[in-house]
Motif scaffolding. Structure first.
Motif, PDB file in Angstrom:
ATOM      1  N   THR A  71      -1.687  -7.061   2.027  1.00 58.82           N
ATOM      2  CA  THR A  71      -2.213  -6.736   3.163  1.00 58.82           C
ATOM      3  C   THR A  71      -2.649  -5.034   3.395  1.00 58.82           C
ATOM      4  N   ASP A  72      -2.067  -4.335   2.503  1.00 60.80           N
ATOM      5  CA  ASP A  72      -2.470  -2.709   2.648  1.00 60.80           C
ATOM      6  C   ASP A  72      -1.964  -2.214   3.865  1.00 60.80           C
ATOM      7  N   THR A  73      -0.898  -2.826   4.416  1.00 68.55           N
ATOM      8  CA  THR A  73      -0.206  -2.338   5.575  1.00 68.55           C
ATOM      9  C   THR A  73       0.009  -0.892   5.403  1.00 68.55           C
ATOM     10  N   MET A  87      -6.542  -4.952  -9.427  1.00 68.70           N
ATOM     11  CA  MET A  87      -7.624  -4.412  -8.574  1.00 68.70           C
ATOM     12  C   MET A  87      -6.997  -4.772  -7.176  1.00 68.70           C
ATOM     13  N   HIS A  88      -6.551  -3.647  -6.506  1.00 68.18           N
ATOM     14  CA  HIS A  88      -6.284  -4.020  -4.860  1.00 68.18           C
ATOM     15  C   HIS A  88      -7.602  -3.775  -4.025  1.00 68.18           C
ATOM     16  N   TRP A  89      -7.686  -4.663  -3.131  1.00 64.44           N
ATOM     17  CA  TRP A  89      -8.673  -5.001  -2.090  1.00 64.44           C
ATOM     18  C   TRP A  89     -10.176  -5.054  -2.919  1.00 64.44           C
ATOM     19  N   THR A 149       1.483  -8.050  -2.077  1.00 62.88           N
ATOM     20  CA  THR A 149       1.610  -7.257  -3.454  1.00 62.88           C
ATOM     21  C   THR A 149       0.999  -5.902  -3.221  1.00 62.88           C
ATOM     22  N   HIS A 150       0.636  -5.408  -2.011  1.00 62.41           N
ATOM     23  CA  HIS A 150       0.280  -4.120  -1.798  1.00 62.41           C
ATOM     24  C   HIS A 150       0.360  -3.673  -0.485  1.00 62.41           C
ATOM     25  N   CYS A 151       1.606  -2.888  -0.395  1.00 58.15           N
ATOM     26  CA  CYS A 151       1.891  -2.658   1.307  1.00 58.15           C
ATOM     27  C   CYS A 151       2.496  -1.170   1.344  1.00 58.15           C
ATOM     28  N   HIS A 152       1.861  -0.124   2.412  1.00 64.41           N
ATOM     29  CA  HIS A 152       2.586   0.974   2.376  1.00 64.41           C
ATOM     30  C   HIS A 152       3.666   1.027   3.434  1.00 64.41           C
ATOM     31  N   LEU A 153       4.856   0.062   2.803  1.00 67.39           N
ATOM     32  CA  LEU A 153       5.843  -0.021   3.875  1.00 67.39           C
ATOM     33  C   LEU A 153       6.597   1.156   4.399  1.00 67.39           C
ATOM     34  N   GLY A 172       2.050   2.402  -9.035  1.00 65.03           N
ATOM     35  CA  GLY A 172       0.788   2.271  -8.154  1.00 65.03           C
ATOM     36  C   GLY A 172       1.498   3.425  -6.817  1.00 65.03           C
ATOM     37  N   GLU A 173       0.598   3.475  -6.113  1.00 66.05           N
ATOM     38  CA  GLU A 173      -0.740   3.207  -5.911  1.00 66.05           C
ATOM     39  C   GLU A 173      -1.676   4.286  -6.799  1.00 66.05           C
ATOM     40  N   VAL A 174      -2.199   3.970  -7.621  1.00 61.33           N
ATOM     41  CA  VAL A 174      -2.986   4.900  -8.710  1.00 61.33           C
ATOM     42  C   VAL A 174      -4.440   4.451  -8.503  1.00 61.33           C
TER      43      VAL A 174
HETATM   44 ZN   LIG Z   1      -3.049   1.120  -0.333  1.00 61.14          ZN
END
Ligand SMILES: [Zn+2]
Length: 257
Positions: free
Chosen positions: A203-205, A155-157, A5-9, A91-93
Motif C-alpha cells: 500500500t505504501d501507506t 521492486m516496490h510500486w 509488503t510495503h507500509c510506512h506504519l 528497506g526502504e532503500v
Molecule cells: Zn515507501
C-alpha cells in the motif's frame, strides 16, 4: 491472509488502529519499512510488539540520505547493521534521481545502496527497493544483488512500464503492486505483465492515492483489483502472493504459517 509488503506504519497517526483494521480486512501481515535514523527505532518497536503481524524493514531511504552528512549516514548504516539480524527485510532503500541530480549525487546514492546491500548479504535478508526517475538503474542494482547473493529483491510500486517489468521477471525480481492499480487501465496493463510467481501486494501507506487516505487494510482492495486484472479468484491471488512472499523472505520455498 494477505500481506501488505510495503507500509510506512510508523508514519500513520494511530498504528494500533491501523493494524487492527488491517487484520479485520484479512491483511494479517504488514512489512513496516523505515526510512532512516529516526524511523528505524519506531519500526523495530512496532515489530517487537506485534510479532508475526508486523515485520520490520530496516534501511536508509535515498531521500533522507541526501540531507545527511557522510558521518551521519555512516552512523545510520551502523544502526542498520546492528538491527538487521533481528529485522526481516532491508528497506526502504534504493535510488531516487529526483533528489540526486548531479553525477556525484547519483554516485553517492549508489555507493550507499551497495553498502546497504552488503549489510543485507551478511545478515541474509532480502531487499525492498524504491526507485524514482531511476527505475532502470534501481532494477539493475537489484538484479546484481539477487544474482550475487541468491536473496530476494522487491521492486516496490514498480508499475510504470510493462517493458521494465518484463526485465524484472527475467531477472527473478519481485514486483509489488499498490492502490494505484485500482481503476487504472494503464497500471492494469503493467500488472498483467508481472510474472505470477513474482507478484506481491503493498500500500505504501500513508501516501494517499487520489483523495483516498491510505492504510494497510487497503491491501485487501488491491488484492481484489489485481485478482480481477489477472482473471484469478481471490483465493488463487491470496495463495500465490503468500507463497511468493514466503519465497521472497526466505529465498526458498517454505511452508508459511
Ligand atoms: Zn515507501
Amino acid at each position: 491472509m494477505l500481506t501488505d509488503t510495503h507500509c510506512h506504519l510508523d508514519q500513520v497517526e494511530d498504528p494500533e488502529a491501523a493494524i487492527a483494521q488491517a487484520c479485520a480486512a484479512g491483511v494479517g501481515r504488514i512489512v513496516a519499512v523505515s526510512e532512516g535514523p529516526e524511523t528505524i527505532d519506531r519500526v523495530m518497536a512496532l515489530a517487537r510488539s506485534h510479532p508475526g503481524v508486523v515485520l520490520a524493514g530496516i534501511g536508509l531511504h535515498p531521500v533522507p540520505l541526501a540531507s545527511l552528512s557522510d558521518e551521519e549516514a555512516d552512523r545510520a548504516l551502523a544502526a542498520v547493521e546492528r538491527l538487521l539480524p533481528e529485522a526481516d527485510v532491508l528497506g526502504e532503500v534504493g535510488l531516487d534521481h529526483k533528489v540526486a541530480v548531479t553525477p556525484e549525487e547519483k554516485a553517492r546514492q549508489r555507493t550507499f545502496l551497495d553498502r546497504l546491500f552488503a549489510l543485507a548479504a551478511a545478515a541474509r535478508k532480502p531487499a525492498n527497493l524504491h526507485s524514482r526517475r531511476a527505475e532502470r538503474a534501481a532494477l539493475e542494482a537489484a538484479t546484481l544483488f539477487h544474482r550475487q547473493t541468491g536473496l530476494g529483491a522487491q521492486m516496490h510500486w514498480f508499475t510504470h512500464s510493462a517493458k521494465l517489468v518484463r526485465i524484472a521477471n527475467e531477472a527473478g525480481n519481485y514486483v509489488s503492486v499498490g492502490p494505484s492499480a485500482i481503476g487504472s487501465a494503464e497500471v492494469a496493463r503493467v500488472v498483467l505483465a508481472i510474472a505470477p510467481e513474482l507478484l506481491l501486494l503493498e500500500t505504501d501507506t500513508p501516501v494517499p492515492i487520489g483523495r483516498v487516505p491510505n492504510s494497510p487494510a487497503r491491501a485487501a482492495e488491491v488484492a481484489r483489483e489485481v485478482a480481477r486484472i489477472k482473471g484469478w479468484s481471490l483465493d488463487e491471488l491470496e495463495r500465490r502472493t503468500e507463497e511468493n512472499f514466503a519465497r521472497f523472505l526466505f529465498a526458498k520455498n517454505v511452508a508459511w504459517e
